[in-house]
Each structure stands twice: as C-alpha cells, then as structure tokens.
Design a protein around this motif. Structure first.
Motif, PDB file in Angstrom:
ATOM      1  N   LEU A 172       8.264 -54.067   2.481  1.00  0.00           N
ATOM      2  CA  LEU A 172       7.270 -53.032   2.767  1.00  0.00           C
ATOM      3  C   LEU A 172       7.723 -52.159   3.931  1.00  0.00           C
ATOM      4  O   LEU A 172       7.533 -50.933   3.916  1.00  0.00           O
ATOM      5  CB  LEU A 172       5.921 -53.679   3.085  1.00  0.00           C
ATOM      6  N   LEU A 173       8.324 -52.779   4.940  1.00  0.00           N
ATOM      7  CA  LEU A 173       8.848 -52.005   6.067  1.00  0.00           C
ATOM      8  C   LEU A 173       9.903 -51.010   5.598  1.00  0.00           C
ATOM      9  O   LEU A 173       9.920 -49.847   6.037  1.00  0.00           O
ATOM     10  CB  LEU A 173       9.432 -52.943   7.118  1.00  0.00           C
ATOM     11  N   LEU A 174      10.764 -51.429   4.692  1.00  0.00           N
ATOM     12  CA  LEU A 174      11.789 -50.526   4.162  1.00  0.00           C
ATOM     13  C   LEU A 174      11.157 -49.378   3.378  1.00  0.00           C
ATOM     14  O   LEU A 174      11.605 -48.230   3.473  1.00  0.00           O
ATOM     15  CB  LEU A 174      12.758 -51.307   3.268  1.00  0.00           C
ATOM     16  N   ILE A 175      10.104 -49.675   2.617  1.00  0.00           N
ATOM     17  CA  ILE A 175       9.428 -48.629   1.842  1.00  0.00           C
ATOM     18  C   ILE A 175       8.806 -47.593   2.776  1.00  0.00           C
ATOM     19  O   ILE A 175       9.006 -46.382   2.622  1.00  0.00           O
ATOM     20  CB  ILE A 175       8.360 -49.246   0.925  1.00  0.00           C
ATOM     21  N   VAL A 176       8.033 -48.075   3.747  1.00  0.00           N
ATOM     22  CA  VAL A 176       7.359 -47.159   4.666  1.00  0.00           C
ATOM     23  C   VAL A 176       8.373 -46.373   5.488  1.00  0.00           C
ATOM     24  O   VAL A 176       8.243 -45.158   5.681  1.00  0.00           O
ATOM     25  CB  VAL A 176       6.389 -47.941   5.583  1.00  0.00           C
ATOM     26  N   GLY A 177       9.419 -47.063   5.977  1.00  0.00           N
ATOM     27  CA  GLY A 177      10.443 -46.372   6.745  1.00  0.00           C
ATOM     28  C   GLY A 177      11.176 -45.337   5.919  1.00  0.00           C
ATOM     29  O   GLY A 177      11.460 -44.219   6.394  1.00  0.00           O
ATOM     30  N   GLY A 178      11.486 -45.665   4.659  1.00  0.00           N
ATOM     31  CA  GLY A 178      12.168 -44.711   3.790  1.00  0.00           C
ATOM     32  C   GLY A 178      11.319 -43.492   3.489  1.00  0.00           C
ATOM     33  O   GLY A 178      11.812 -42.349   3.545  1.00  0.00           O
ATOM     34  N   LEU A 179      10.036 -43.696   3.171  1.00  0.00           N
ATOM     35  CA  LEU A 179       9.153 -42.555   2.892  1.00  0.00           C
ATOM     36  C   LEU A 179       8.939 -41.701   4.135  1.00  0.00           C
ATOM     37  O   LEU A 179       8.860 -40.468   4.044  1.00  0.00           O
ATOM     38  CB  LEU A 179       7.814 -43.061   2.364  1.00  0.00           C
ATOM     39  N   THR A 180       8.839 -42.327   5.293  1.00  0.00           N
ATOM     40  CA  THR A 180       8.704 -41.558   6.533  1.00  0.00           C
ATOM     41  C   THR A 180       9.949 -40.716   6.785  1.00  0.00           C
ATOM     42  O   THR A 180       9.859 -39.550   7.187  1.00  0.00           O
ATOM     43  CB  THR A 180       8.453 -42.498   7.718  1.00  0.00           C
ATOM     44  N   ALA A 181      11.120 -41.298   6.542  1.00  0.00           N
ATOM     45  CA  ALA A 181      12.364 -40.540   6.706  1.00  0.00           C
ATOM     46  C   ALA A 181      12.410 -39.369   5.738  1.00  0.00           C
ATOM     47  O   ALA A 181      12.827 -38.252   6.108  1.00  0.00           O
ATOM     48  CB  ALA A 181      13.557 -41.458   6.496  1.00  0.00           C
ATOM     49  N   ILE A 182      11.975 -39.580   4.493  1.00  0.00           N
ATOM     50  CA  ILE A 182      11.945 -38.487   3.513  1.00  0.00           C
ATOM     51  C   ILE A 182      10.999 -37.385   3.965  1.00  0.00           C
ATOM     52  O   ILE A 182      11.293 -36.187   3.830  1.00  0.00           O
ATOM     53  CB  ILE A 182      11.542 -39.033   2.128  1.00  0.00           C
ATOM     54  N   ASN A 183       9.856 -37.775   4.509  1.00  0.00           N
ATOM     55  CA  ASN A 183       8.909 -36.769   5.021  1.00  0.00           C
ATOM     56  C   ASN A 183       9.530 -35.932   6.128  1.00  0.00           C
ATOM     57  O   ASN A 183       9.347 -34.714   6.177  1.00  0.00           O
ATOM     58  CB  ASN A 183       7.640 -37.457   5.525  1.00  0.00           C
ATOM     59  N   PHE A 184      10.252 -36.571   7.031  1.00  0.00           N
ATOM     60  CA  PHE A 184      10.876 -35.836   8.127  1.00  0.00           C
ATOM     61  C   PHE A 184      11.986 -34.920   7.612  1.00  0.00           C
ATOM     62  O   PHE A 184      12.167 -33.816   8.131  1.00  0.00           O
ATOM     63  CB  PHE A 184      11.431 -36.812   9.169  1.00  0.00           C
ATOM     64  N   ILE A 185      12.721 -35.377   6.612  1.00  0.00           N
ATOM     65  CA  ILE A 185      13.774 -34.524   6.052  1.00  0.00           C
ATOM     66  C   ILE A 185      13.172 -33.330   5.321  1.00  0.00           C
ATOM     67  O   ILE A 185      13.646 -32.186   5.454  1.00  0.00           O
ATOM     68  CB  ILE A 185      14.670 -35.348   5.108  1.00  0.00           C
ATOM     69  N   ALA A 186      12.114 -33.578   4.554  1.00  0.00           N
ATOM     70  CA  ALA A 186      11.481 -32.489   3.805  1.00  0.00           C
ATOM     71  C   ALA A 186      10.695 -31.550   4.704  1.00  0.00           C
ATOM     72  O   ALA A 186      10.416 -30.406   4.314  1.00  0.00           O
ATOM     73  CB  ALA A 186      10.553 -33.070   2.737  1.00  0.00           C
ATOM     74  N   ALA A 187      10.352 -31.996   5.911  1.00  0.00           N
ATOM     75  CA  ALA A 187       9.515 -31.176   6.798  1.00  0.00           C
ATOM     76  C   ALA A 187      10.185 -29.859   7.164  1.00  0.00           C
ATOM     77  O   ALA A 187       9.505 -28.852   7.392  1.00  0.00           O
ATOM     78  CB  ALA A 187       9.177 -31.961   8.061  1.00  0.00           C
ATOM     79  N   LYS A 188      11.514 -29.837   7.224  1.00  0.00           N
ATOM     80  CA  LYS A 188      12.197 -28.603   7.632  1.00  0.00           C
ATOM     81  C   LYS A 188      12.034 -27.486   6.609  1.00  0.00           C
ATOM     82  O   LYS A 188      12.315 -26.324   6.915  1.00  0.00           O
ATOM     83  CB  LYS A 188      13.673 -28.883   7.883  1.00  0.00           C
ATOM     84  N   TYR A 189      11.559 -27.835   5.408  1.00  0.00           N
ATOM     85  CA  TYR A 189      11.385 -26.825   4.372  1.00  0.00           C
ATOM     86  C   TYR A 189       9.967 -26.251   4.339  1.00  0.00           C
ATOM     87  O   TYR A 189       9.742 -25.231   3.689  1.00  0.00           O
ATOM     88  CB  TYR A 189      11.725 -27.404   3.000  1.00  0.00           C
ATOM     89  N   TRP A 190       9.012 -26.912   4.999  1.00  0.00           N
ATOM     90  CA  TRP A 190       7.639 -26.403   4.910  1.00  0.00           C
ATOM     91  C   TRP A 190       6.866 -26.448   6.214  1.00  0.00           C
ATOM     92  O   TRP A 190       5.786 -25.854   6.307  1.00  0.00           O
ATOM     93  CB  TRP A 190       6.854 -27.170   3.835  1.00  0.00           C
ATOM     94  N   VAL A 191       7.370 -27.107   7.234  1.00  0.00           N
ATOM     95  CA  VAL A 191       6.668 -27.174   8.523  1.00  0.00           C
ATOM     96  C   VAL A 191       7.168 -26.041   9.414  1.00  0.00           C
ATOM     97  O   VAL A 191       8.367 -25.897   9.634  1.00  0.00           O
ATOM     98  CB  VAL A 191       6.886 -28.534   9.201  1.00  0.00           C
TER      99      VAL A 191
END
Length: 321
Positions: free
Chosen positions: A298-317
């Motif tokens: 579960l830690l890997l899942i949450v950490g991976g999704l959080t990392a994806i959010n931060f990577i995708a943030a540069k396109y819309w934040v």
C-alpha cells in the motif's frame, strides 16, 4: 622607583586569575547550554519519531519477509508474502474496491468543497458560523459514532428508507446490505466530510486579486468563463494540494468500512477496503507477516500515485512564474 601602578593588570594579584577563569568557564557552559536547549525541547518529538514511527516501520519491514503469527517467533521466508498477494483473490478485490472509492469519492468531494467555498466567498453574513458548521463533518466524519449513524440511516429500516416509503416507494433496497449500493453509501460519507478542503479552497479564493475578474469582465467574459480561465488556473496549486492530501486519506480509510460492514467487508466483499483486508489478515487470521507485506505494498501504491501527481502537476498547476 617602581610602583604598583606600573604593574600590568594581569600581574597585580595572583587571586584574580582563578576568578577570571571561572567566569570564562561559566560563559562557556552557558553557551553550551544554549545550544542544547532546542534539542531538549525537541526531545519528545525525537522520542516519538524513534519509538512510535521509525521503530514500527522498521519492524514492519522486517516482518513482511517473515511468517509471523503474533504468538511464536517470526520465521524468515523471504519474498513469499509478496508472491502470495498475486494468488489471493481477496487482495485483488480489496484493490478494486479501494480504487473505485478513491477515484469516485475524491473528485466529488473536492468539487463539492470548491462549490461551497465559492458560495461562502461571496461575503455572506455570519461567514465564521457557516465555515465552522461546514468544517464540522471533517472533524467527526471518521469517527465510530458517525459510522454507526450512517449504518442506521442507510439500513433496511433506516431513516432514508422510511422517507422513501413515506413518499410512495414500496420496497426500497437495504443500502448497506446490498452489494450494488453498499460502497456508494461510503462514497457519500466521504463526500460529506468536505470541510477541510473547503476551508483551504476558501483561503485560496480570498488570495485571488479582484483585478483579474475585472479585466475578464471588461473583455466580455461571463461567470463561467471567468471560473474556467481565471479561478481554476490561479487556484490550481490549492486544488493540487487538496488532491494529493485527500487521495492519501482516502487510501487509508478504515473505520467507516469496518463499522458499516461489521468488520467483514460485506456484503459480498463490496466494502472490502484494502486497509480492512490488511486488518483482517493481521488481527483476524494472525498472519502479521502477510499483513506487513500488504502494508508495504500500500505504501508503494500511495507513493507511486503521489509521484505521478507531482510529475503531472507541471502540465496543469499554475504557480505564476
């Protein structure tokens, strides 16, 4: 002819040297004490980090590679616990339920929170009262009492079905006992706890300069266009913050599913959240090694999704720079 006035100050008396040395030593002790004082105040935090956070994390990492029943000594089995996951149908069911819950409830919660924040941002009378009332569900929404109340409201003979029968529905479903609706009731409960993101949205809306809306209005932009082209871009850092925070919280949801389903994840595993299944394996089946492996996955899942959010943030934040 010599005089005592000609003697340098350090040579006038042999008794002054020890006093000066003692004063210097005292000043040195005070300086050392001053440097240690912050660490003294931080000592409870460091103790909590070591014994409440870091220690259990390290123990869980070790136990994830063992066969441990909480009774005997852990037995090292390597990666067997992680291999068992991929042959465990209830593991996949818990992932499915949890992802549906996160993907549906988090956007709905944030949308509802932003909607109410924009209404409160218009300068209503008694704003502090409304803000406190709307924030209250976030404080009590994860409690056992609210989960019990929710089960009573959506039960077969609960408040909701009583209202539906009153208005003419003869056989309304038992919402928490029907696999088609049970997870939906928990999604509604999570959406209801919109208070924390709403307060953060409200603070962000207050920071948007009105000159942007005035300029958009002069250009002929209506309210909808102003919301899309002014509010959302300038509020995107706040949206991103709430998205990451609420996603992590949603993955950790446990109490509501445990109380509403009676700890079983039913009916038909329709409310078998990942954390609930982890609890069942660790404290119901006394399979703490497998439960620890589930926790780290579960830690890997949450950490991976959080990392994806931060990577995708540069396109819309939009940060303004």
């Amino acid at each position: 002819m010599s005089s005592t006035l000609d003697v340098p100050p350090r040579e006038r008396s042999h008794g002054e040297a020890p006093g000066g040395a003692s004063r210097a030593a005292s000043r040195a002790r005070r300086r050392r004490s001053g440097r240690l004082t912050p660490y003294l105040f931080l000592a409870p935090w460091f103790a909590g980090l070591l014994f409440i956070t870091a220690g259990p994390i390290a123990a869980s990492a070790y136990l994830s590679f063992t066969d441990y029943s909480l009774i005997g000594a852990p037995e090292w089995i390597g990666l067997d616990n992680f291999q068992r996951m991929f042959d465990d149908p209830r593991f996949y069911q818990s992932l499915k339920v949890t992802f549906i819950y996160v993907v549906v409830s988090v956007p709905l919660q944030l949308a509802f929170a932003l909607f109410l924040a924009m209404i409160l941002d218009r300068g209503l009378r008694g704003l502090a009262l409304y803000r406190s009332v709307y924030y209250l569900p976030s404080l009590i929404g994860g409690s056992v009492a609210i989960a019990i109340l929710w089960r009573q409201i959506f039960g077969s003979d609960g408040l909701l079905n009583g209202v539906l029968r009153f208005v003419g529905f003869e056989n309304p479903p038992g919402w928490v006992s029907d696999p088609d609706y049970a997870l939906g009731t928990l999604i509604i409960l999570n959406v209801w706890t919109f208070g924390a993101p709403m307060v953060i949205f409200l603070a962000g809306l207050r920071q948007i300069p009105t000159m942007y809306y005035e300029a958009a209005s002069l250009d002929g932009a209506g309210k909808v266009r102003q919301f899309i082209q002014v509010t959302l871009p300038l509020l995107s850092p706040i949206i991103f913050f709430n998205l990451v925070l609420q996603t992590i919280n949603a993955f950790q949801t446990f109490t509501q599913a445990f109380i509403v389903s009676g700890g079983t994840g039913g009916p038909a595993d329709s409310t078998l959240f990942y954390t609930l299944y982890l609890y069942q394996r660790g404290f119901g089946n006394f399979d703490m090694g497998y439960a620890s492996a589930l926790a780290w996955f579960l830690l890997l899942i949450v950490g991976g999704l959080t990392a994806i959010n931060f990577i995708a943030a540069k396109y819309w934040v939009f940060y303004g720079d």
